[in-house]
Design an enzyme around this catalytic site. Sequence first.
Site, short mmCIF file in Angstrom:
data_model
loop_
_atom_site.label_atom_id
_atom_site.label_comp_id
_atom_site.label_asym_id
_atom_site.label_seq_id
_atom_site.Cartn_x
_atom_site.Cartn_y
_atom_site.Cartn_z
N LYS A 1 3.89 -11.45 3.90
CA LYS A 1 2.47 -11.59 3.58
C LYS A 1 2.32 -11.72 2.07
O LYS A 1 2.99 -11.01 1.31
CB LYS A 1 1.66 -10.41 4.10
CG LYS A 1 0.15 -10.53 3.81
CD LYS A 1 -0.66 -9.48 4.54
CE LYS A 1 -0.54 -8.11 3.92
NZ LYS A 1 -1.17 -8.05 2.55
N GLU B 1 -10.04 -9.07 3.89
CA GLU B 1 -10.30 -7.70 3.45
C GLU B 1 -11.60 -7.61 2.68
O GLU B 1 -11.87 -8.42 1.79
CB GLU B 1 -9.16 -7.18 2.57
CG GLU B 1 -9.39 -5.75 2.11
CD GLU B 1 -8.18 -5.07 1.52
OE1 GLU B 1 -8.31 -3.90 1.08
OE2 GLU B 1 -7.10 -5.69 1.49
N SER C 1 0.83 -1.21 0.00
CA SER C 1 0.00 0.00 0.00
C SER C 1 0.86 1.25 0.00
O SER C 1 0.36 2.36 -0.25
CB SER C 1 -0.93 0.01 1.22
OG SER C 1 -0.20 -0.25 2.41
#
Length: 310
Positions: free
Chosen positions: A138, A207, A70
């Site tokens: 991740k 998510e 991100s």
Amino acid sequence: MNASSPSPAQNRATTTATLYGGVTNRRVTVRDLAAAKQRGEKWSMLTAYDALTAGVFDEAGTPVLLVGDSAGNCHLGYETTVPVTMDQMVMLAAAVVRGTERAMIVADLPFGSYQESPAQAMRNAARLMKEAGVGAVKLEGGERSARSIELLVEAGVPVMAHIGLTPQSVHAFGGYPVQGRGDEAAHQLLRDAKAVQQAGAFAVVLEAVPAELARQVTEQLAVPTVGIGAGADCDAQVLVWTDFAGMTAGRVPKFVKQYANLRAVLGDAARASAVAGRGGARPARDPPSPSPPPPGGPAPGGARTPVTAA
């Protein structure tokens, strides 16, 4: 020993009893997160992309920091996470590791760094662990990523999985829609969650998943779930720090609670600095005056008291 003082054994127990205020003499580990799940302790994970910000979150007691891709959206000026490279992730992750002492540092494997094969995933996960010093990686995907997760875990790499809305697939999704709606999609999400747990993931990010479905997944998994836009029943919550601290311009996801307005604070500070600069004021305080020389002249060797640069 004072009768009211804790024994060494009690002190050791305190360091593992809770994530918040308990683990203070070492990094948080996957075992701490598993123990938190067993005792029902919820926790938070925040993103971090630099040493300074990471240090603030570490001092605040945040047990897990995510160096997310991100960064592409909120720091590197990209529209999506897709352009972020391995070199960029290594640089950002290394900075976060250097700026912290206690938090477990998890770093994203960016798009194109693991989808080709489990061997490719292993090469790039090793870079993040060896070059950046992270404690875990991740990656996105459920059943499709299970083979890569299994190889990484067998090689000693802790893996956090990420299912539901996977931002690296933004072009395939056509945006950022909620995932898991409808019976078929819900069943697939459950299969994905169980597949990554079976492969060895120590935690699973959910998510943009309906809250009821996230609750079911959390109840059925033995490993912690980390929600982002997935309701309040996950074992943990993760937020992008520029969203919750009010740095993000424009709209933010509706599930984000804003705890500060740093964009306004920094804007006000920049404007005040500009006003002072245009008025001819110094942008910093005057440096301290140098100390007078000792009696008899300058110090040996002509050494002078250092003066902080303006």
